[in-house]
Design an enzyme around this catalytic site. Structure first.
Site, PDB file in Angstrom:
ATOM      1  N   ARG A 167       0.812  -1.238   0.000  1.00 14.87           N
ATOM      2  CA  ARG A 167       0.000   0.000   0.000  1.00 14.87           C
ATOM      3  C   ARG A 167       0.840   1.281   0.000  1.00 14.87           C
ATOM      4  NH1 ARG A 167      -3.237  -2.709   3.815  1.00 14.87           N
ATOM      5  NH2 ARG A 167      -4.936  -3.778   2.763  1.00 14.87           N
ATOM      6  N   LYS A 177       2.874  12.064 -11.285  1.00 12.58           N
ATOM      7  CA  LYS A 177       2.141  11.130 -12.160  1.00 12.58           C
ATOM      8  C   LYS A 177       2.996   9.886 -12.339  1.00 12.58           C
ATOM      9  CE  LYS A 177      -0.685  14.028 -15.189  1.00 12.58           C
ATOM     10  NZ  LYS A 177      -0.927  14.409 -16.590  1.00 12.58           N
ATOM     11  N   GLU A 186       9.857  19.176 -24.134  1.00 11.96           N
ATOM     12  CA  GLU A 186       9.050  19.602 -22.973  1.00 11.96           C
ATOM     13  C   GLU A 186       9.441  21.020 -22.554  1.00 11.96           C
ATOM     14  OE1 GLU A 186       6.516  17.945 -22.060  1.00 11.96           O
ATOM     15  OE2 GLU A 186       6.887  15.855 -22.608  1.00 11.96           O
ATOM     16  N   LYS A 209       6.699  23.940 -14.178  1.00  8.01           N
ATOM     17  CA  LYS A 209       5.879  22.737 -13.948  1.00  8.01           C
ATOM     18  C   LYS A 209       5.373  22.697 -12.501  1.00  8.01           C
ATOM     19  CE  LYS A 209       5.044  17.967 -14.362  1.00  8.01           C
ATOM     20  NZ  LYS A 209       5.334  16.671 -14.918  1.00  8.01           N
ATOM     21  N   GLU A 255      -5.007  17.478 -11.647  1.00  8.49           N
ATOM     22  CA  GLU A 255      -5.412  17.801 -13.019  1.00  8.49           C
ATOM     23  C   GLU A 255      -6.925  17.978 -13.182  1.00  8.49           C
ATOM     24  OE1 GLU A 255      -2.824  16.075 -16.098  1.00  8.49           O
ATOM     25  OE2 GLU A 255      -4.637  15.722 -17.255  1.00  8.49           O
ATOM     26  N   ARG A 261      -3.822  22.197 -14.603  1.00  8.44           N
ATOM     27  CA  ARG A 261      -2.721  21.287 -14.941  1.00  8.44           C
ATOM     28  C   ARG A 261      -2.830  20.755 -16.364  1.00  8.44           C
ATOM     29  NH1 ARG A 261       0.187  16.506 -11.301  1.00  8.44           N
ATOM     30  NH2 ARG A 261       1.617  15.907 -12.957  1.00  8.44           N
ATOM     31  N   ASN A 297      -0.569  19.451 -20.926  1.00 10.24           N
ATOM     32  CA  ASN A 297      -0.826  18.431 -21.960  1.00 10.24           C
ATOM     33  C   ASN A 297      -0.777  18.994 -23.365  1.00 10.24           C
ATOM     34  OD1 ASN A 297      -1.217  16.461 -19.995  1.00 10.24           O
ATOM     35  ND2 ASN A 297      -3.349  17.085 -19.716  1.00 10.24           N
ATOM     36  N   HIS A 313       0.326  16.900 -26.299  1.00  6.45           N
ATOM     37  CA  HIS A 313       0.383  15.510 -25.842  1.00  6.45           C
ATOM     38  C   HIS A 313      -0.794  14.654 -26.284  1.00  6.45           C
ATOM     39  CE1 HIS A 313       3.766  16.944 -23.583  1.00  6.45           C
ATOM     40  NE2 HIS A 313       3.965  15.764 -23.022  1.00  6.45           N
ATOM     41  N   HIS A 334       0.990  11.799 -27.822  1.00  8.67           N
ATOM     42  CA  HIS A 334       0.926  10.481 -27.166  1.00  8.67           C
ATOM     43  C   HIS A 334       0.348   9.435 -28.104  1.00  8.67           C
ATOM     44  CE1 HIS A 334       1.172  11.314 -22.557  1.00  8.67           C
ATOM     45  NE2 HIS A 334       2.329  11.022 -23.083  1.00  8.67           N
ATOM     46  N   HIS A 374       9.836  10.003 -26.983  1.00  8.89           N
ATOM     47  CA  HIS A 374       8.710  10.762 -26.442  1.00  8.89           C
ATOM     48  C   HIS A 374       8.696  12.203 -26.988  1.00  8.89           C
ATOM     49  CE1 HIS A 374       5.650  11.895 -23.537  1.00  8.89           C
ATOM     50  NE2 HIS A 374       6.395  12.934 -23.181  1.00  8.89           N
TER      51      HIS A 374
HETATM   52  N1  LIG Z   1       5.198  11.340 -15.077  1.00  6.67           N
HETATM   53  C1  LIG Z   1       5.186  12.377 -15.872  1.00  6.67           C
HETATM   54  O1  LIG Z   1       4.693  13.453 -15.520  1.00  6.67           O
HETATM   55  C2  LIG Z   1       5.808  12.264 -17.226  1.00  6.67           C
HETATM   56  C3  LIG Z   1       6.026  13.410 -17.991  1.00  6.67           C
HETATM   57  C4  LIG Z   1       6.660  13.274 -19.226  1.00  6.67           C
HETATM   58  C5  LIG Z   1       7.052  12.017 -19.657  1.00  6.67           C
HETATM   59  N2  LIG Z   1       6.819  10.921 -18.889  1.00  6.67           N
HETATM   60  C6  LIG Z   1       7.247   9.587 -19.310  1.00  6.67           C
HETATM   61  O2  LIG Z   1       8.668   9.570 -19.358  1.00  6.67           O
HETATM   62  C7  LIG Z   1       9.087   8.584 -20.301  1.00  6.67           C
HETATM   63  C8  LIG Z   1      10.143   9.169 -21.187  1.00  6.67           C
HETATM   64  O3  LIG Z   1      11.223   9.573 -20.368  1.00  6.67           O
HETATM   65  P1  LIG Z   1      12.719   9.525 -20.879  1.00  6.67           P
HETATM   66  O4  LIG Z   1      12.829  10.196 -22.179  1.00  6.67           O
HETATM   67  O5  LIG Z   1      13.540   9.975 -19.745  1.00  6.67           O
HETATM   68  O6  LIG Z   1      12.902   7.962 -21.195  1.00  6.67           O
HETATM   69  P2  LIG Z   1      13.826   6.802 -20.593  1.00  6.67           P
HETATM   70  O7  LIG Z   1      13.667   6.680 -19.144  1.00  6.67           O
HETATM   71  O8  LIG Z   1      13.532   5.589 -21.414  1.00  6.67           O
HETATM   72  O9  LIG Z   1      15.306   7.293 -20.917  1.00  6.67           O
HETATM   73  C9  LIG Z   1      15.712   7.422 -22.251  1.00  6.67           C
HETATM   74  C10 LIG Z   1      16.972   6.596 -22.551  1.00  6.67           C
HETATM   75  O10 LIG Z   1      18.105   7.244 -21.977  1.00  6.67           O
HETATM   76  C11 LIG Z   1      18.838   6.313 -21.187  1.00  6.67           C
HETATM   77  N3  LIG Z   1      19.479   7.100 -20.143  1.00  6.67           N
HETATM   78  C12 LIG Z   1      18.872   7.685 -19.102  1.00  6.67           C
HETATM   79  N4  LIG Z   1      19.739   8.468 -18.452  1.00  6.67           N
HETATM   80  C13 LIG Z   1      20.927   8.352 -19.074  1.00  6.67           C
HETATM   81  C14 LIG Z   1      22.200   8.937 -18.883  1.00  6.67           C
HETATM   82  N5  LIG Z   1      22.407   9.864 -17.942  1.00  6.67           N
HETATM   83  N6  LIG Z   1      23.209   8.578 -19.711  1.00  6.67           N
HETATM   84  C15 LIG Z   1      22.988   7.683 -20.716  1.00  6.67           C
HETATM   85  N7  LIG Z   1      21.792   7.126 -20.968  1.00  6.67           N
HETATM   86  C16 LIG Z   1      20.777   7.463 -20.151  1.00  6.67           C
HETATM   87  C17 LIG Z   1      17.821   5.322 -20.731  1.00  6.67           C
HETATM   88  O11 LIG Z   1      18.405   4.111 -20.362  1.00  6.67           O
HETATM   89  C18 LIG Z   1      16.958   5.183 -21.986  1.00  6.67           C
HETATM   90  O12 LIG Z   1      17.585   4.333 -22.899  1.00  6.67           O
HETATM   91  C19 LIG Z   1       7.848   8.158 -21.054  1.00  6.67           C
HETATM   92  O13 LIG Z   1       7.453   6.899 -20.580  1.00  6.67           O
HETATM   93  C20 LIG Z   1       6.816   9.217 -20.703  1.00  6.67           C
HETATM   94  O14 LIG Z   1       5.513   8.712 -20.716  1.00  6.67           O
HETATM   95  C21 LIG Z   1       6.218  11.032 -17.687  1.00  6.67           C
END
Ligand SMILES: NC(=O)c1ccc[n+]([C@@H]2O[C@H](COP(=O)([O-])OP(=O)(O)OC[C@H]3O[C@@H](n4cnc5c(N)ncnc54)[C@H](O)[C@@H]3O)[C@@H](O)[C@H]2O)c1
Length: 345
Positions: A105, A127, A169, A206, A216, A220, A224, A227, A231, A246
């Site tokens: 939990r 999120k 972003e 943000k 949201e 908030r 989006n 997105h 998305h 992304h």
């Molecule tokens: N929760 C939220 O509010 C929110 C907002 C925007 C995006 N997201 C989510 O975030 C995700 C995308 O995030 P992302 O682009 O960070 O993706 P990710 O976590 O897959 O990282 C991208 C790539 O970079 C590599 N990597 C990470 N840090 C590194 C570093 N310092 N050096 C070398 N390689 C590194 C990772 O292994 C991966 O291959 C999506 O799933 C999206 O839906 C969430």
């Protein structure tokens, strides 16, 4: 809200943070890249701990990986006082936070975001979740990390394509809330930005929005922008050869939704052109096969922001000013995808 620490010396700051916290056990979740590039930077500042590593990539942000993480937590006998450290990008933060928040939990977690995208966006705001049946972030919850420790040191090993993905972003933050910020970004080559300064401004934007509307219900939704369509495009090509990062998908989404802004909120043609020039200069054009349009629009209707059959968008009145809950029909989305394809390559 979570505590956000902008760190110039991440190893020292993390050690200091952990010393002031009481927890029974410490667990680190990393992916196959961050274990190699980022874990060595903080390893020495971590007291006794165990590590769980999963295969990097969005396609692993799923229930199978969650099951493995929950198994690891159970085998390590983590109790309710354990603390999880999510070391990685948005995939690690979203999924690690989700697993921590549902295990027994809910146990506490902190985020150490290592991509630009997760530093300016994903790690802040609570999120959490995973993809399911081809739908992005379909299963998830809102829950805040205890803290987020942000350091640009991690960006040194980040591939350029990932850096550019995160930049989408940042552009969005300017477009939805700060015309001067957008202007400043536009005036510089994207690779030469002062990331440290930009991360602080973007996180500020943000955080400000999330604090006013954590769940949201209204404001908030402006986060989006780009997105709903972005998305859908990201989801549609997720497991295919046309797979987009992304931010690359969001860049297309922002252009399509800027077009919708000019149609529904009368954003000026001049501003639409400024947005086109800026985004195309950074991301180029990724033409979308028109045969895919209908499926992409179907996916838009699965978007969590929608209520029933009405498709609600967040659109720009002008650069720096965004409005939410703008009802858009299927035909207009189709037009926006056609508009995107007709932009100069
Ligand atoms: N929760 C939220 O509010 C929110 C907002 C925007 C995006 N997201 C989510 O975030 C995700 C995308 O995030 P992302 O682009 O960070 O993706 P990710 O976590 O897959 O990282 C991208 C790539 O970079 C590599 N990597 C990470 N840090 C590194 C570093 N310092 N050096 C070398 N390689 C590194 C990772 O292994 C991966 O291959 C999506 O799933 C999206 O839906 C969430």
């Amino acid at each position: 809200m979570e505590t956000i620490i902008f760190s110039a010396q991440i190893a020292q700051d993390l050690a200091r943070y952990l010393q002031t916290r009481k927890y029974s056990k410490l667990g680190v979740i990393a992916d196959s890249h961050t274990i190699q590039h980022c874990y060595p930077i903080i390893q020495s500042s971590l007291p006794e701990h165990s590590v769980y590593t999963f295969e990097a990539g969005e396609i692993h942000k799923n229930l199978d990986t969650c099951i493995q993480i929950w198994q690891w937590m159970t085998e390590q006998a983590f109790d309710r006082k354990a603390l999880i450290v999510n070391l990685g990008g948005g995939v690690t933060g979203d999924m690690g936070g989700f697993c921590a928040s549902t295990y027994k939990r809910g146990i506490r977690f902190i985020n150490i975001p290592t991509t630009l995208l997760s530093q300016v966006d994903a790690s802040v705001g609570g999120k959490l979740g995973i993809d399911f049946m081809g739908y992005k972030n379909h299963i998830g919850i809102f829950n805040q990390p205890e803290a987020v420790l942000i350091s640009d040191e991690f960006l040194k090993s980040l591939p350029e394509a990932e850096l550019r993905s995160g930049y989408a972003e940042i552009i969005k933050h300017g477009l939805i809330s700060n015309a001067n910020y957008f202007e400043g970004l536009k005036s510089k080559d994207w690779q030469r930005q002062d990331w440290k300064a930009i991360i602080e401004i973007s996180v500020g934007i943000k955080k400000d929005v999330v604090e006013k509307d954590p769940k949201e219900d209204g404001l908030r939704k402006i986060l989006n922008f780009g997105h709903t369509i972005g998305h859908a495009i990201e989801s549609f090509y997720l497991d295919t050869e046309r797979h987009l990062l992304h931010g690359e998908a969001i860049a297309i989404g922002m252009l399509a939704e800027a077009f919708l802004s000019s149609k529904f909120l009368r954003m000026s043609p001049m501003e639409l052109k400024v947005i086109e020039d800026m985004i195309l200069a950074v991301y180029g054009k990724n033409e979308i096969p028109s045969a895919d349009f209908e499926s992409i629009i179907d996916l838009c209707f699965q978007d969590k922001k929608n209520e029933g059959s009405i498709l609600n968008f967040s659109l720009l009145r002008r650069i720096g000013d965004c409005e939410y809950n703008i009802a858009v029909g299927r035909d207009e989305i189709l037009q926006s995808l056609t508009y995107y394809n007709e932009l100069p390559a």
